[in-house]
Write a protein that holds these residues in place. Structure first.
Motif, mmCIF file in Angstrom:
data_model
loop_
_atom_site.group_PDB
_atom_site.id
_atom_site.type_symbol
_atom_site.label_atom_id
_atom_site.label_comp_id
_atom_site.label_asym_id
_atom_site.label_seq_id
_atom_site.Cartn_x
_atom_site.Cartn_y
_atom_site.Cartn_z
ATOM 1 N N UNK A 22 -59.528 23.727 124.651
ATOM 2 C CA UNK A 22 -60.069 22.564 124.726
ATOM 3 C C UNK A 22 -59.026 21.262 124.221
ATOM 4 N N UNK A 23 -58.556 21.873 122.905
ATOM 5 C CA UNK A 23 -57.695 21.030 122.361
ATOM 6 C C UNK A 23 -56.436 20.670 122.982
ATOM 7 N N UNK A 24 -55.621 21.777 123.693
ATOM 8 C CA UNK A 24 -54.450 21.586 124.483
ATOM 9 C C UNK A 24 -54.640 21.005 125.835
ATOM 10 N N UNK A 25 -55.775 21.050 126.330
ATOM 11 C CA UNK A 25 -55.948 20.570 127.630
ATOM 12 C C UNK A 25 -55.784 19.097 127.528
ATOM 13 N N UNK A 26 -55.614 18.491 128.758
ATOM 14 C CA UNK A 26 -55.717 16.853 128.958
ATOM 15 C C UNK A 26 -57.208 16.680 128.698
ATOM 16 N N UNK A 27 -57.501 15.390 128.165
ATOM 17 C CA UNK A 27 -59.216 14.987 127.967
ATOM 18 C C UNK A 27 -60.021 15.128 129.160
ATOM 19 N N UNK A 28 -59.259 14.775 129.997
ATOM 20 C CA UNK A 28 -60.216 14.838 131.515
ATOM 21 C C UNK A 28 -60.707 16.339 131.484
ATOM 22 N N UNK A 29 -59.793 17.299 131.791
ATOM 23 C CA UNK A 29 -60.146 18.883 131.835
ATOM 24 C C UNK A 29 -60.955 19.159 130.946
ATOM 25 N N UNK A 30 -60.875 18.766 129.645
ATOM 26 C CA UNK A 30 -61.702 19.312 128.564
ATOM 27 C C UNK A 30 -63.039 18.868 128.751
ATOM 28 N N UNK A 31 -63.430 17.594 129.215
ATOM 29 C CA UNK A 31 -64.685 17.217 129.659
ATOM 30 C C UNK A 31 -65.158 18.120 130.788
ATOM 31 N N UNK A 32 -64.366 18.516 131.738
ATOM 32 C CA UNK A 32 -64.999 19.137 132.845
ATOM 33 C C UNK A 32 -65.099 20.794 132.470
ATOM 34 N N UNK A 33 -64.111 21.522 131.581
ATOM 35 C CA UNK A 33 -64.477 22.584 131.229
ATOM 36 C C UNK A 33 -65.551 22.847 130.212
ATOM 37 N N UNK A 34 -65.652 22.052 129.278
ATOM 38 C CA UNK A 34 -66.509 22.349 128.219
ATOM 39 C C UNK A 34 -67.959 21.964 128.629
ATOM 40 N N UNK A 35 -68.209 21.559 129.722
ATOM 41 C CA UNK A 35 -69.785 21.029 130.130
ATOM 42 C C UNK A 35 -70.121 21.870 131.510
#
Length: 456
Positions: free
Chosen positions: A216-229
């Motif tokens: 989540x830290x390394x991924x782009x912010x847009x993908x962090x939102x998608x993956x984490x939810x």
């Protein structure tokens, strides 16, 4: 329909622009949501509806999860479907196609009734996320996140195959409904434990959480939102569907670990995405306890808490992406908001929306976080989970510190700006979400009645 749309856009994308493909994907998901909501009603799903030769079963709770997952995808796609004068996200022609492939797995995963479809869908979901994470190949951190996600996801997939082996060895079938009918004659403890362990690993719950924090830290912010939810909601929906038959005693370990680690680890962090990742651990630990209790009050609290969690975290990530328009020299173009001090933004409207989301996570009335936590504590105390209730109260108080610290940084700035480069669509979405957080208590009675119908 999503499968047909995927094949159609695969051909169309060869001579179309990325933004047009993204807009068509958004319209397709809207159409899927409308067709789905007009095709089923809760009364007809009380006893379950078998689909595709009993590979999938549609229950009442699946109706909620499919609607929520589709709405989440629409919400996220809206950010990338409109051109901005200073956009920091690079458009990719294959982005929407991979999102469609991922959405097929996300929407079908809550309905799974066979181990073959379980493995196929979770791999389709995972592999599309690996590609989406590493799609920004110019970013070194994005490539690191994709490789780490691939390695850790492969370990969890091996555990799912191992649990499927034990199940087929003991019962001679891969159908989950038939398996539970044989549970009186066959010991399926090993299958239960390994399968739940693999799913918790996929969700990144503590103590198997370190890889997910790094991704989540390394991924782009847009993908962090998608993956984490989206990915976590899909997996926990499967566990909830089979909560009455699965042995959930092993989840207690993940509940305690995630609750403790999720409340004190962010106290030493300055990276915003890392703080939100640990916040996800803390919030999902509450949901794990409601699965363990598994009564009417806890399940209603489960739906309400999950709804407010999705709403608040989506609002926070969208605001973090929108804040990049007010930064002159972001650390990276893929994650413009990285550290805590960068929350000191000149746009007071964005700061106010983010503060409202943080109030909901803290649990202050009249935000939905207060009512969701109230139902959680009520269900735990009524079921004699005294130690767990006390531990949740203590961890909630500790977690209030790092939420309040973010609010302090947001309120320190006294400057204002006349920069109006924000997309009107995103402004309307953030305004609507913030108003919903403030005044959802007006419709709380109707929402609770609808959630009660889901567990009938």
């Amino acid at each position: 329909m999503t499968s047909i749309a995927f094949l159609s856009l695969l051909v169309y994308s060869t001579y179309s622009t990325p933004i047009m493909t993204n807009r068509l994907t958004l319209l397709i998901m809207l159409f899927v949501l409308i067709i789905f909501n007009s095709s089923f009603n809760l009364i007809s799903l009380n006893n379950g509806l078998a689909l595709f030769n009993d590979w999938f079963i549609m229950y009442n709770n699946n109706y909620y999860f499919i609607t929520v997952i589709t709405s989440l995808i629409i919400f996220l796609l809206s950010y990338n479907c409109f051109s901005f004068s200073n956009s920091k996200i690079e458009a990719n022609i294959y982005f929407s196609l991979i999102i469609l492939a991922n959405s097929i797995a996300l929407l079908l995963f809550p309905l799974v009734n066979d181990l073959l479809s379980l493995y196929i869908l979770i791999e389709l979901q995972s592999y599309s996320l690996y590609i989406l994470t590493g799609m920004t190949n110019k970013s070194y951190n994005s490539s690191r996140a994709a490789l780490l996600y691939f390695l850790m996801g492969g370990i969890a997939s091996c555990l799912i195959l191992l649990s499927s082996y034990f199940m087929y060895l003991d019962t001679g079938t891969t159908n989950l409904s038939e398996m539970w009918s044989m549970s009186y004659y066959t010991d399926l403890t090993m299958f239960n434990y390994i399968l739940i362990l693999a799913l918790m690993f996929k969700m990144g719950m503590a103590p198997l959480h370190r890889w997910s924090i790094a991704v989540y830290n390394y991924a782009p912010t847009y993908m962090t939102a998608y993956m984490s939810i989206v990915a976590k909601v899909s997996i926990i929906s499967f566990i909830l569907t089979w909560a009455a038959t699965l042995d959930l005693s092993i989840i207690y370990m993940f509940f305690i670990s995630s609750l403790i680690i999720g409340c004190y680890k962010p106290l030493y962090q300055i990276n915003i995405k890392t703080i939100l990742a640990y916040s996800g651990l803390l919030n999902f630990s509450y949901l794990l306890l409601s699965l363990i209790i598994n009564n009417e009050v806890s399940l209603v609290g489960f739906y309400l808490y999950l709804s407010q969690y999705i709403l608040t975290h989506m609002l926070m990530f969208i605001i973090m992406l929108t804040m990049s328009y007010y930064m002159t020299s972001p650390p990276t173009i893929w994650s413009p908001i990285t550290f805590m001090h960068q929350l000191n933004m000149p746009n007071k409207a964005l700061s106010g929306c983010l503060i409202m989301a943080l109030f909901s996570l803290i649990g202050l009335p009249p935000t939905p976080g207060f009512y969701a936590k109230l139902l959680m504590f009520t269900s735990a105390l009524s079921s004699n989970y005294m130690f767990e209730s006390l531990l949740m109260v203590m961890c909630s108080v500790i977690a209030t510190y790092f939420y309040a610290n973010m609010i302090k940084v947001l309120m320190m700035n006294t400057e204002s700006t006349n920069n109006n480069n924000m997309s009107p669509v995103m402004a309307y979405m953030m305004s609507f979400s913030s108003m919903l957080l403030m005044f959802i208590w007006v419709y709380l009675d109707i929402m609770l009645q609808g959630m009660y119908m889901l567990i009938m």
